[in-house]
Each structure stands twice: as C-alpha cells, then as structure tokens.
Write a protein that holds these residues in place. Structure first.
Motif, PDB file in Angstrom:
ATOM      1  N   LEU A 224       0.864  -1.281   0.001  1.00 33.31           N
ATOM      2  CA  LEU A 224       0.164   0.064  -0.152  1.00 33.31           C
ATOM      3  C   LEU A 224       0.675   1.184   0.114  1.00 33.31           C
ATOM      4  O   LEU A 224       0.727   2.351  -0.736  1.00 33.31           O
ATOM      5  CB  LEU A 224      -0.802  -0.003   1.270  1.00 33.31           C
ATOM      6  CG  LEU A 224      -1.959  -1.130   1.201  1.00 33.31           C
ATOM      7  CD1 LEU A 224      -2.871  -1.008   2.647  1.00 33.31           C
ATOM      8  CD2 LEU A 224      -2.911  -0.887   0.083  1.00 33.31           C
ATOM      9  N   GLU A 225       1.751   1.066   0.656  1.00 31.50           N
ATOM     10  CA  GLU A 225       2.690   2.349   0.884  1.00 31.50           C
ATOM     11  C   GLU A 225       3.498   2.741  -0.679  1.00 31.50           C
ATOM     12  O   GLU A 225       3.569   3.713  -1.151  1.00 31.50           O
ATOM     13  CB  GLU A 225       3.830   2.430   2.040  1.00 31.50           C
ATOM     14  CG  GLU A 225       3.165   2.275   3.229  1.00 31.50           C
ATOM     15  CD  GLU A 225       2.877   3.850   3.613  1.00 31.50           C
ATOM     16  OE1 GLU A 225       3.466   4.756   2.878  1.00 31.50           O
ATOM     17  OE2 GLU A 225       2.041   4.209   4.368  1.00 31.50           O
ATOM     18  N   ARG A 227       2.287   1.619  -3.682  1.00 37.70           N
ATOM     19  CA  ARG A 227       1.342   2.364  -4.474  1.00 37.70           C
ATOM     20  C   ARG A 227       1.154   3.380  -4.359  1.00 37.70           C
ATOM     21  O   ARG A 227       0.659   4.533  -4.963  1.00 37.70           O
ATOM     22  CB  ARG A 227       0.027   1.423  -4.281  1.00 37.70           C
ATOM     23  CG  ARG A 227      -1.128   1.515  -5.436  1.00 37.70           C
ATOM     24  CD  ARG A 227      -0.453   1.396  -6.739  1.00 37.70           C
ATOM     25  NE  ARG A 227      -1.410   1.873  -7.864  1.00 37.70           N
ATOM     26  CZ  ARG A 227      -1.095   2.287  -9.089  1.00 37.70           C
ATOM     27  NH1 ARG A 227       0.235   2.310  -9.575  1.00 37.70           N
ATOM     28  NH2 ARG A 227      -2.109   2.463 -10.188  1.00 37.70           N
ATOM     29  N   LYS A 228       0.874   4.031  -2.963  1.00 37.51           N
ATOM     30  CA  LYS A 228       0.599   5.314  -2.593  1.00 37.51           C
ATOM     31  C   LYS A 228       1.723   6.331  -3.119  1.00 37.51           C
ATOM     32  O   LYS A 228       1.385   7.236  -3.557  1.00 37.51           O
ATOM     33  CB  LYS A 228       0.391   5.401  -1.164  1.00 37.51           C
ATOM     34  CG  LYS A 228      -0.001   6.809  -0.843  1.00 37.51           C
ATOM     35  CD  LYS A 228      -0.100   6.948   0.977  1.00 37.51           C
ATOM     36  CE  LYS A 228       1.124   7.030   1.458  1.00 37.51           C
ATOM     37  NZ  LYS A 228       1.389   7.468   2.953  1.00 37.51           N
ATOM     38  N   LEU A 231       1.278   6.787  -6.965  1.00 36.27           N
ATOM     39  CA  LEU A 231       0.268   7.682  -7.098  1.00 36.27           C
ATOM     40  C   LEU A 231       0.611   9.278  -6.952  1.00 36.27           C
ATOM     41  O   LEU A 231       0.172  10.030  -7.656  1.00 36.27           O
ATOM     42  CB  LEU A 231      -1.164   7.174  -6.644  1.00 36.27           C
ATOM     43  CG  LEU A 231      -1.818   5.847  -6.941  1.00 36.27           C
ATOM     44  CD1 LEU A 231      -2.966   5.451  -6.358  1.00 36.27           C
ATOM     45  CD2 LEU A 231      -2.001   5.898  -8.606  1.00 36.27           C
ATOM     46  N   LEU A 232       1.196   9.258  -5.659  1.00 32.36           N
ATOM     47  CA  LEU A 232       1.558  10.733  -5.518  1.00 32.36           C
ATOM     48  C   LEU A 232       2.655  11.013  -6.543  1.00 32.36           C
ATOM     49  O   LEU A 232       2.567  12.413  -6.736  1.00 32.36           O
ATOM     50  CB  LEU A 232       2.223  10.858  -3.880  1.00 32.36           C
ATOM     51  CG  LEU A 232       1.176  10.598  -2.964  1.00 32.36           C
ATOM     52  CD1 LEU A 232       2.061  10.427  -1.404  1.00 32.36           C
ATOM     53  CD2 LEU A 232      -0.034  11.536  -2.834  1.00 32.36           C
ATOM     54  N   VAL A 316     -11.351   3.699  -2.617  1.00 30.32           N
ATOM     55  CA  VAL A 316     -10.659   2.664  -1.828  1.00 30.32           C
ATOM     56  C   VAL A 316     -11.680   1.743  -0.975  1.00 30.32           C
ATOM     57  O   VAL A 316     -11.421   0.763  -0.273  1.00 30.32           O
ATOM     58  CB  VAL A 316      -9.518   3.321  -0.841  1.00 30.32           C
ATOM     59  CG1 VAL A 316      -8.522   3.703  -1.696  1.00 30.32           C
ATOM     60  CG2 VAL A 316     -10.124   3.989   0.176  1.00 30.32           C
ATOM     61  N   ARG A 356      -5.531  -2.331  -8.227  1.00 34.85           N
ATOM     62  CA  ARG A 356      -4.379  -1.185  -8.113  1.00 34.85           C
ATOM     63  C   ARG A 356      -5.122   0.133  -8.889  1.00 34.85           C
ATOM     64  O   ARG A 356      -5.553   0.122 -10.163  1.00 34.85           O
ATOM     65  CB  ARG A 356      -3.317  -1.839  -8.993  1.00 34.85           C
ATOM     66  CG  ARG A 356      -2.626  -3.002  -8.133  1.00 34.85           C
ATOM     67  CD  ARG A 356      -1.440  -3.404  -9.111  1.00 34.85           C
ATOM     68  NE  ARG A 356      -0.406  -2.415  -9.054  1.00 34.85           N
ATOM     69  CZ  ARG A 356       0.860  -2.238  -8.166  1.00 34.85           C
ATOM     70  NH1 ARG A 356       0.584  -2.819  -6.998  1.00 34.85           N
ATOM     71  NH2 ARG A 356       1.607  -1.419  -8.376  1.00 34.85           N
TER      72      ARG A 356
END
Length: 364
Positions: A224-225, A227-228, A231-232, A316, A356
């Motif tokens: 998750l980190e 993927r975050k 995206l950022l 989400v 995703r």
C-alpha cells in the motif's frame, strides 16, 4: 466381636522389604536413593548428586550451579536405558524431584529401623474370652477372632482360616497394590510431562504464527505504501506539467501587455507634439506599430476545467472491504508463502491486483 487391634506393619515381612529395597537402589552409586531424588524424562530415577556426577562427566566444560558465570544447558544419557536427557541452563537442578519415591524411602527407613517381629510376641486377646488369643480369621465377617468364638460364639457358623495365612495374603496384596500405585504414578508423571511438552509446543507454534502474521500484514502495508508513492508521484508530475504551461502563458501575456503599454505611452506622447511636421515624422511608424500590436495573436488560454485534478481521485472502499475479508486459512502451513493469511474467495489475489488504482494515460 470386640477386640483390641494391635500394631500392623506397613511393608510386610523381610522378603517384601528386600524386594522393595531393590526398587530403591540408585543405578549409579548402587546404594539406596539419597534425597533429593530426581526423575528423568524417561521416568527413571537418580540421586541428584549422582545425576550431577554423570552430567559433569559428560559435560566437563559446563559450569557448576554456584559459578558466577552464566552457563548453557547440556545433556547426558540415562544410565538405565541410555535415553538422552537434555537439560536447560539450570543443569540437573532443573530436573523435577520425585517426591513419591522420597516419601517411600522415608517410610522404608522407618520400618527398617523396627524389628520385623517386635510385636509378634504381643498376642491380642479376645475381649469375650479373655484368656483366648486371637488366632484365626473369620472369612465371612472379615475380622480376626479366637477359636472359642468359632466353636461357641458369634462365628460358629462362619468360615474361618488361620491368621498367619490371611496375614501373609493381605500383606502380599498390599505390597502388590503399592507396586501398582507406584507404577501408575510413574505413568501419570509421564502423561504430565507429555502435556507440559504439548503446552510448550502450543506456545512455540503460537509465537511463530504471530510472527508470520505480522510479516504478512507488514508486506501488505508495504504494498500500500509503495502504491501510494506511485500515485503521489503521478499527481505531482501532472501538477508540474499544468503549472509550467499556465506559467508560460502568463509570461507570454505579460510580455505582450508590457510591450503594448509602452507602445500606448509612446503614442500618447507623440499625440501631444504641437509641431505638425515633427509629429508627422513619427506618426506613420507609430500607426504601423499600433496596428501590428493589435493584430498579434496570443496563445490560447487553458480550456475550461483545465485546473481540475478530479481525474486523480481514488476510491478505496471496495479495497478496504476486500481487506476486511482476510481470515485464517485452515490447513495452511507456516512454510507456504501466501497461505497463512488468505483472502476469502478464489479471486482474492487477482481481485487485489485489479484494484491497483489507475493513473490517467500520458502520466506514466
């Protein structure tokens, strides 16, 4: 029938005492166990001093209990069955004491200190026939009695037997019962030891599964980190591209405005010239410049909604709902990479991959 019950030896005659003594001999020192007596995992017993001697001989580098240094456990083999005994850091002092054997030794020593037939000369007398000795045993009533009670008294219709015969029989039964009780206690001790090992195994397995569970969830958090972060970064790139374009337009419009303002100022100053000849020398050039400036085509402005970043919104809820379905998978082993914590449904892993969050085209 009433009579005075005399002393009843606990362990029987000399033969039974000898048999019991053989069971209380330490296989190391060949003497009767000296307390404290320890019981090994194989259920054999040793004097703790003898066990320590064997252990020290098998582990010469192991420090004694009184040493100031911290030592680790060692091992030695049972002298009776050669079973390997593994000790913890306490050495033989960590072995369990066999209190049952110690109590039997105490009773044996007490009985051994008494003459086996010290009371044989003290004959019990029948209270109904004061001059008659208790010399027979009533099998029907299961009580000792005298001959006159059998002939004339309360036991005349009962079946009787000689007192020594019943005495030896019941002593033998009691001795056998003690032996069976000791053997049963040994079995119970073995079961207790096994259950203690089961408890330890449960604790070890639970600790291991907790570690694996933490690792699995840390892996999910890392995904998750990651993927975050992706995206950022995509959002930051789109922001920078749009800002660069708009700022470029701002500079272009600013340059045009500055040039137009200067031209207007020059034209106004020229119109204030009182001399017609001097004015006409500059007027034509200014008129051309003003006409050209008014016909300059500037780059188009950003289209409506250009400033919007809504295409980067994410949902989400469905992913969170899927994560809530994570549960233990019965029958999974700790060695399998993905089977300890599984998503319900056959499409758990595939569904997670599909969730995703997409990045708009052109921003990858």
């Amino acid at each position: 029938m009433n009579f005075t019950v005399g002393f009843k030896p606990l362990l029987g005659d000399a033969h039974n005492m000898d048999n019991l003594e053989k069971q209380l001999i330490c296989p190391i020192c060949l003497e009767m166990f000296s307390k404290p007596v320890v019981i090994l995992p194989c259920q054999h017993n040793l004097c703790r001093k003898c066990a320590n001697d064997v252990f020290q001989a098998s582990n010469p580098l192991w420090q004694s209990r009184g040493s100031t240094t911290v030592s680790s456990g060692g091992r030695f083999r049972c002298p009776s069955c050669r079973h390997e005994v593994v000790l913890d850091r306490h050495g033989v002092y960590g072995l369990q004491r066999n209190l049952l054997v110690e109590n039997i030794i105490d009773i044996y020593k007490q009985e051994s200190s008494r003459p086996l037939h010290a009371k044989a000369e003290q004959h019990l007398m029948c209270e109904e026939h004061e001059d008659e000795k208790i010399n027979i045993y009533c099998l029907s009533c299961e009580v000792p009695t005298c001959s006159l009670c059998k002939v004339f008294g309360a036991h005349k219709d009962c079946e009787v037997a000689p007192l020594p015969t019943i005495y030896k029989r019941q002593k033998s039964e009691l001795s056998d019962g003690i032996a069976m009780l000791v053997a049963g206690n040994d079995r119970v001790q073995a079961v207790i030891t096994q259950m203690e090992e089961v408890c330890q195994t449960i604790e070890d397995n639970s600790r291991r599964q907790k570690q694996l569970l933490n690792q699995r969830f840390e892996t999910l958090c890392a995904v998750l980190e990651e993927r975050k972060g992706e995206l950022l970064q995509a959002l930051a790139r789109e922001q920078e591209e749009k800002l660069q374009r708009v700022r470029g337009l701002i500079r272009q419009y600013g340059d045009h405005l500055e040039g137009s303002s200067k031209l207007v100022e020059s034209a106004i100053q020229s119109m204030e010239e009182p001399q017609m000849a001097l004015y006409l020398q500059q007027a034509k050039e200014l008129i051309n410049k003003v006409g050209a400036m008014s016909k300059v085509e500037l780059a188009g402005r950003p289209e409506p909604g250009y400033e919007s970043m809504e295409q980067f919104s994410v949902s989400v809820e469905h992913v969170a709902e899927m994560l809530r379905t994570i549960d233990f998978q019965p029958g999974a082993t700790g060695d399998e990479e993905d089977d300890d914590v599984a998503l319900d449904g056959e499409e758990g892993n595939a569904g997670l991959e599909e969730e995703r969050l997409d990045v708009p085209e052109g921003l990858h």
